[in-house]
Design a protein around this motif. Structure first.
Motif, PDB file in Angstrom:
ATOM      1  N   GLY A   1       0.867  -1.102   0.050  1.00 11.73           N
ATOM      2  CA  GLY A   1       0.222  -0.108  -0.008  1.00 11.73           C
ATOM      3  C   GLY A   1       0.760   1.319  -0.052  1.00 11.73           C
ATOM      4  O   GLY A   1       1.978   1.088  -0.360  1.00 11.73           O
ATOM      5  N   LEU A   2       0.329   2.228   0.240  1.00 12.02           N
ATOM      6  CA  LEU A   2       0.947   3.852   0.312  1.00 12.02           C
ATOM      7  C   LEU A   2       2.212   3.729   1.159  1.00 12.02           C
ATOM      8  O   LEU A   2       3.178   4.128   0.623  1.00 12.02           O
ATOM      9  N   ALA A   3       1.958   3.341   2.517  1.00  4.48           N
ATOM     10  CA  ALA A   3       2.998   3.305   3.243  1.00  4.48           C
ATOM     11  C   ALA A   3       4.030   2.624   2.950  1.00  4.48           C
ATOM     12  O   ALA A   3       5.160   2.798   3.023  1.00  4.48           O
ATOM     13  N   GLY A   4       3.936   1.273   2.563  1.00  2.00           N
ATOM     14  CA  GLY A   4       4.888   0.553   2.021  1.00  2.00           C
ATOM     15  C   GLY A   4       5.651   0.816   0.716  1.00  2.00           C
ATOM     16  O   GLY A   4       6.959   0.687   0.816  1.00  2.00           O
ATOM     17  N   LEU A   5       5.050   1.545  -0.259  1.00  2.00           N
ATOM     18  CA  LEU A   5       5.747   2.172  -1.585  1.00  2.00           C
ATOM     19  C   LEU A   5       6.460   3.438  -0.932  1.00  2.00           C
ATOM     20  O   LEU A   5       7.805   3.388  -1.282  1.00  2.00           O
TER      21      LEU A   5
ATOM     22  N   GLU B   1       1.136   7.457  -7.405  1.00  2.00           N
ATOM     23  CA  GLU B   1       2.083   7.445  -8.428  1.00  2.00           C
ATOM     24  C   GLU B   1       3.265   7.904  -8.353  1.00  2.00           C
ATOM     25  O   GLU B   1       4.297   7.517  -8.591  1.00  2.00           O
ATOM     26  N   PRO B   2       3.290   9.259  -7.469  1.00  2.00           N
ATOM     27  CA  PRO B   2       4.845   9.584  -7.253  1.00  2.00           C
ATOM     28  C   PRO B   2       5.493   8.922  -6.772  1.00  2.00           C
ATOM     29  O   PRO B   2       6.799   8.981  -6.589  1.00  2.00           O
ATOM     30  N   PHE B   3       5.300   7.762  -5.726  1.00  2.00           N
ATOM     31  CA  PHE B   3       5.874   6.666  -5.118  1.00  2.00           C
ATOM     32  C   PHE B   3       6.029   5.487  -5.867  1.00  2.00           C
ATOM     33  O   PHE B   3       7.220   5.013  -5.984  1.00  2.00           O
ATOM     34  N   LEU B   4       5.067   5.181  -6.749  1.00  2.00           N
ATOM     35  CA  LEU B   4       5.024   3.886  -7.427  1.00  2.00           C
ATOM     36  C   LEU B   4       5.967   3.970  -8.663  1.00  2.00           C
ATOM     37  O   LEU B   4       6.844   3.130  -8.996  1.00  2.00           O
ATOM     38  N   ARG B   5       5.989   5.037  -9.269  1.00  2.00           N
ATOM     39  CA  ARG B   5       6.833   5.208 -10.486  1.00  2.00           C
ATOM     40  C   ARG B   5       8.529   5.068 -10.038  1.00  2.00           C
ATOM     41  O   ARG B   5       8.990   4.169 -10.755  1.00  2.00           O
ATOM     42  N   PRO B   6       8.932   5.641  -8.838  1.00  2.00           N
ATOM     43  CA  PRO B   6      10.370   5.334  -8.773  1.00  2.00           C
ATOM     44  C   PRO B   6      10.535   4.028  -7.983  1.00  2.00           C
ATOM     45  O   PRO B   6      11.513   3.343  -8.271  1.00  2.00           O
TER      46      PRO B   6
END
Length: 555
Positions: free
Chosen positions: A13-17, A154-159
């Motif tokens: 999820g978001l925290a993990g990403l 997306e800002p964290f998933l992309r990298p």
């Protein structure tokens, strides 16, 4: 070549990403273990409206909102009402101080560097219980992400995906963690079950068929597995009956089925301490989704202040808690005190067109798609937004009628409890309508409506011009049955400011970290008893970032 991770992150999820992004940025090898498939990257955050809490932002200043860290602190601590200062709230308070400073300082720039943007109008959520020092936001602070939930992910998933292609990150999808491995009191890895392949769409309840075991070791494990929102049995077991009222029998789910809370007990067995179990954030304005994705799929109405709110017996809710969008827990108390677990909105077509928004990225396709022309057409066009109109037409909780007797008869057709008395409803509506006949009023809802329209955002896009509910020019009349909707866990694993999980003695468990909802968004309960909205995603980002940065520098 075999992949030997330095850190294992449980949950994508978001925290993990966010934690994985910070670790990969520092050159650390990360294995992300996730029980769902790749389609579910981003977890619950993907489904959200993307609301974020900023303090004294440029968007606030441009719309005439004067905010400050001091005012935000007053609001946060008045809402949190921390009352376990030397024990369960010890670290939650410290996280709150740190998060507020970040929200008023580096948070916006941190996200902007990653490509995150917000819409220019700022919303006013959780407007408060009527006290300067009590619960609620004194000013609008709810910043909606351009792109809603996907625009936050997306800002964290992309990298992270770039790091996967570079060999620094590896995902283990359909791997369910059943145990944290410990040696000498330190966490050294995870053990669990490999689940059968399942290519189901995002959010859909997936197979739990086990096809084999797995075990993986690393120097540290970061638990980011989310809360208990779809585990209704666990919610009811921890429901704060004395503070809020009896646990609802009819509960609908604002989160997917995989939000089951399993990792709380698993981490507790490894030595981590769970605190503030009785704090959770359920909503009173839930409606059944006419086009569900997951079991008991619920959508929350994000209401403006003008709908009249009645309990199951047809009595109007009182005080600021009876103003939609003002005081979630206060409204919950009044509703559950009746012995029933639902309530009613009565409103007009004019109100639904201006004031009804629906939570969720899929319910806001114009903002989610980042299509400015589509957004302007849908928000400024005559009539209710398309997703809202479809709920009005197809939703099992909605009824529409030309006259009040017809409306109440239709409401009685879907009641789960006592029949409503149309004369009682009419007397209360007429009394409220009389208050609109002059510029003064003693009706708190009328005062709240007029105050809300002082906000540029509310006047343009969120609050209908005051009018009489029974004025046929604003019809037809609409009744909405409101259900209790599960959403967020406010308690969780107690962590220090580096997101290290603490044990019962208050010492860090070596090798064990936690971030996001499973950690109460920081410290085991950064929100205390009440949330100010726009603070859940931010808590995932802030605590995930803290875990990644601490591990990157070897803490």
């Amino acid at each position: 070549m075999p992949f030997e991770p330095e850190v294992i992150v449980v949950g994508a999820g978001l925290a993990g990403l966010v934690a994985t992004h910070e670790l990969a940025r520092a050159g650390r090898r990360v294995l992300v273990v996730e029980q769902e498939n790749r389609r579910n990257l981003g977890g619950q955050a993907f489904w959200s409206l993307g609301g974020l809490f900023f303090v004294d932002s440029p968007e606030q200043r441009r719309t005439g909102v004067k905010d400050s860290l001091e005012l935000a602190r007053q609001d946060w601590f008045g809402s949190a009402a921390f009352d376990r200062p030397d024990d369960e709230d010890l670290w939650g308070r410290r996280w709150a101080e740190a998060y507020l400073a970040w929200a008023a300082g580096g948070k916006r720039e941190y996200l902007r560097r990653l490509g995150h943007r917000v819409v220019p109008l700022v919303g006013w959520a959780e407007r408060g219980a009527g006290s300067a020092t009590g619960h609620g936001n004194s000013v609008p602070r709810f910043h909606i992400t351009w792109g809603t939930g996907p625009g936050v992910v997306e800002p964290f998933l992309r990298p992270v995906l770039r790091a996967e292609r570079a060999g620094l990150v590896r995902f283990a999808f359909r791997h369910r963690v059943d145990e944290l491995l410990t040696e000498g009191g330190a966490v050294v890895g995870v053990r669990g079950a490999v689940l059968a392949p399942d290519d189901s769409a995002r959010g859909v309840e997936s197979s739990r068929e086990v096809v084999g075991p797995f075990e993986q070791r690393a120097a540290a494990v970061v638990v980011t597995s989310g809360g208990i929102g779809h585990n209704h049995a666990l919610m009811r077991a921890n429901w704060p009956v004395e503070r809020v009222g009896p646990a609802p029998e009819h509960l609908i789910s604002g989160v997917p089925a995989h939000v089951d809370g399993r990792m709380l007990a698993i981490t507790e067995r490894a030595g981590g301490r769970v605190v503030n179990r009785d704090r959770m954030w359920a909503y009173t304005e839930g409606v059944h989704n006419w086009d569900p994705v997951w079991p008991d799929h619920a959508i929350r109405i994000l209401p403006g202040p003008s709908s009249m709110w009645f309990d199951a017996h047809g009595q109007r809710l009182t005080g600021m808690s009876g103003v939609p969008g003002a005081d979630s827990i206060g409204a919950m108390r009044q509703i559950l005190a009746t012995g029933h677990d639902y309530s009613w909105f009565v409103l007009t077509q004019s109100i639904i067109e201006k004031e009804f928004a629906l939570s969720g990225s899929e319910q806001n396709p114009d903002l989610t798609s980042r299509d400015l022309g589509f957004a302007l057409r849908s928000r400024l066009a005559k009539g209710a937004p398309g997703p809202v109109e479809r709920f009005k037409q197809h939703g099992e909780d909605f009824v529409v009628a030309r006259t009040l007797p017809e409306l109440v008869a239709a409401m009685n057709g879907i009641t789960r409890g006592p029949e409503l008395d149309p004369e009682l409803i009419e007397r209360q509506i007429e009394a409220r309508d009389r208050e609109l006949g002059n510029e003064f009023s003693k009706d708190v809802q009328v005062m709240a409506i007029r105050n809300a329209r002082r906000s540029l955002t509310d006047r343009i896009a969120r609050v209908a011009r005051p009018h009489r509910i029974l004025d046929p020019a604003h019809g037809p009349l609409i009744g909405v049955r409101l259900n209790i909707l599960s959403r967020k866990t406010l308690g969780g694993l107690q962590t220090d400011l580096d997101s290290r999980v603490l044990d019962a003695a208050g010492a860090p468990v070596p090798g064990l970290y936690a971030a996001g909802e499973v950690a109460g968004f920081g410290g085991g309960g950064v929100h205390g008893y009440n949330a100010l909205e726009g603070t859940f995603l931010g808590g995932c980002i802030f605590s995930g970032r803290a875990a990644g940065l601490a591990l990157a520098r070897g803490r």
